[in-house]
Write an enzyme that holds these catalytic residues in place. Structure first.
Site, mmCIF file in Angstrom:
data_model
loop_
_atom_site.group_PDB
_atom_site.id
_atom_site.type_symbol
_atom_site.label_atom_id
_atom_site.label_comp_id
_atom_site.label_asym_id
_atom_site.label_seq_id
_atom_site.Cartn_x
_atom_site.Cartn_y
_atom_site.Cartn_z
ATOM 1 N N ILE A 142 59.082 76.631 36.536
ATOM 2 C CA ILE A 142 57.620 76.693 36.503
ATOM 3 C C ILE A 142 57.143 75.399 35.876
ATOM 4 O O ILE A 142 57.296 75.164 34.679
ATOM 5 C CB ILE A 142 57.152 77.915 35.677
ATOM 6 C CG1 ILE A 142 57.609 79.198 36.383
ATOM 7 C CG2 ILE A 142 55.638 77.897 35.486
ATOM 8 C CD1 ILE A 142 57.473 80.437 35.543
ATOM 9 N N HIS A 154 53.241 74.974 33.446
ATOM 10 C CA HIS A 154 53.019 75.420 32.067
ATOM 11 C C HIS A 154 54.306 75.135 31.282
ATOM 12 O O HIS A 154 55.308 75.818 31.459
ATOM 13 C CB HIS A 154 52.692 76.917 32.078
ATOM 14 C CG HIS A 154 52.134 77.432 30.790
ATOM 15 N ND1 HIS A 154 51.135 78.391 30.742
ATOM 16 C CD2 HIS A 154 52.435 77.136 29.499
ATOM 17 C CE1 HIS A 154 50.852 78.651 29.467
ATOM 18 N NE2 HIS A 154 51.634 77.903 28.696
ATOM 19 N N LEU A 155 54.238 74.115 30.437
ATOM 20 C CA LEU A 155 55.470 73.686 29.781
ATOM 21 C C LEU A 155 56.035 74.785 28.882
ATOM 22 O O LEU A 155 55.294 75.565 28.289
ATOM 23 C CB LEU A 155 55.251 72.387 29.008
ATOM 24 C CG LEU A 155 54.615 72.368 27.636
ATOM 25 C CD1 LEU A 155 55.614 72.604 26.523
ATOM 26 C CD2 LEU A 155 53.942 71.031 27.417
ATOM 27 N N HIS A 156 57.348 74.833 28.796
ATOM 28 C CA HIS A 156 58.037 75.824 27.969
ATOM 29 C C HIS A 156 59.388 75.279 27.543
ATOM 30 O O HIS A 156 60.042 74.562 28.295
ATOM 31 C CB HIS A 156 58.187 77.143 28.733
ATOM 32 C CG HIS A 156 58.784 76.991 30.090
ATOM 33 N ND1 HIS A 156 58.064 76.515 31.175
ATOM 34 C CD2 HIS A 156 60.035 77.217 30.544
ATOM 35 C CE1 HIS A 156 58.853 76.485 32.235
ATOM 36 N NE2 HIS A 156 60.053 76.894 31.873
ATOM 37 N N LEU A 157 59.760 75.632 26.346
ATOM 38 C CA LEU A 157 61.006 75.144 25.766
ATOM 39 C C LEU A 157 62.056 76.260 25.842
ATOM 40 O O LEU A 157 61.774 77.385 25.451
ATOM 41 C CB LEU A 157 60.710 74.736 24.314
ATOM 42 C CG LEU A 157 61.813 74.163 23.443
ATOM 43 C CD1 LEU A 157 61.193 73.170 22.456
ATOM 44 C CD2 LEU A 157 62.534 75.256 22.681
#
Ligand SMILES: [Zn+2]
Length: 161
Positions: A113, A116-119
């Site tokens: 995805i 929407h940035l995510h770690l």
């Protein structure tokens, strides 16, 4: 990479994309169903529904942004503080030997995805790659998401401010 038994990966592998962004959270009442473990001021912790290992968590800002440059430094700081909290919870529940922590930007880098940035926080155990993943070409995830959620949730509640 094949999975021996990971039924929750099927919809993902079949390529059906959900219309709504999974990182744009709804009401808190949905947190258990969506496996949201912790809400901080600007960031939150959610379980990966298509995990690469037991306890694969993700930390994301509430704000729907693709790029780190779009986040104010206070949010960036909180992203790491929330990551620290998640790692502590994972250490308490799973006692892994190590972690992979990172962010994929863009499809070329493996982002599922992009918008929407995510770690990602992926617990690792000694021998988990050389045994199943690399030698046999399969990955085994013995624990269901709901069970993992129930195990992890108290660890976040205890540490929440
Ligand atoms: Zn979003």
């Amino acid at each position: 990479m094949k999975s021996l038994w990971a039924p929750w990966r099927l919809p993902y592998l079949k390529g059906k994309k959900a219309k709504a962004c999974i990182f744009c959270l709804g009401p808190r009442a949905d947190d258990r169903r969506r496996h949201v473990l912790h809400r901080n001021r600007s960031t939150f912790v959610i379980m990966n529904a298509y995990p690469y290992s037991n306890g694969h968590l993700m930390v994301a800002p509430y704000r729907h942004v693709a790029n780190l440059n779009k986040l104010p430094s206070a949010v960036l700081g909180e992203l790491l503080a929330t990551t620290q909290l998640a790692i502590s919870a994972l250490q308490a529940v799973y006692a892994p030997d190590g972690f992979n922590v990172g962010i994929n930007f863009g499809k070329a880098a493996g982002a599922g995805i992009e918008a929407h940035l995510h770690l990602h926080i992926v617990p690792r155990w000694n021998g988990d790659t050389n045994f199943m993943s690399t030698v046999a070409g399969v990955r085994v995830i013995p624990e269901g998401l709901d069970h993992a959620y129930t195990q992890l949730l108290p660890r976040f509640r205890r540490r929440a401010k």
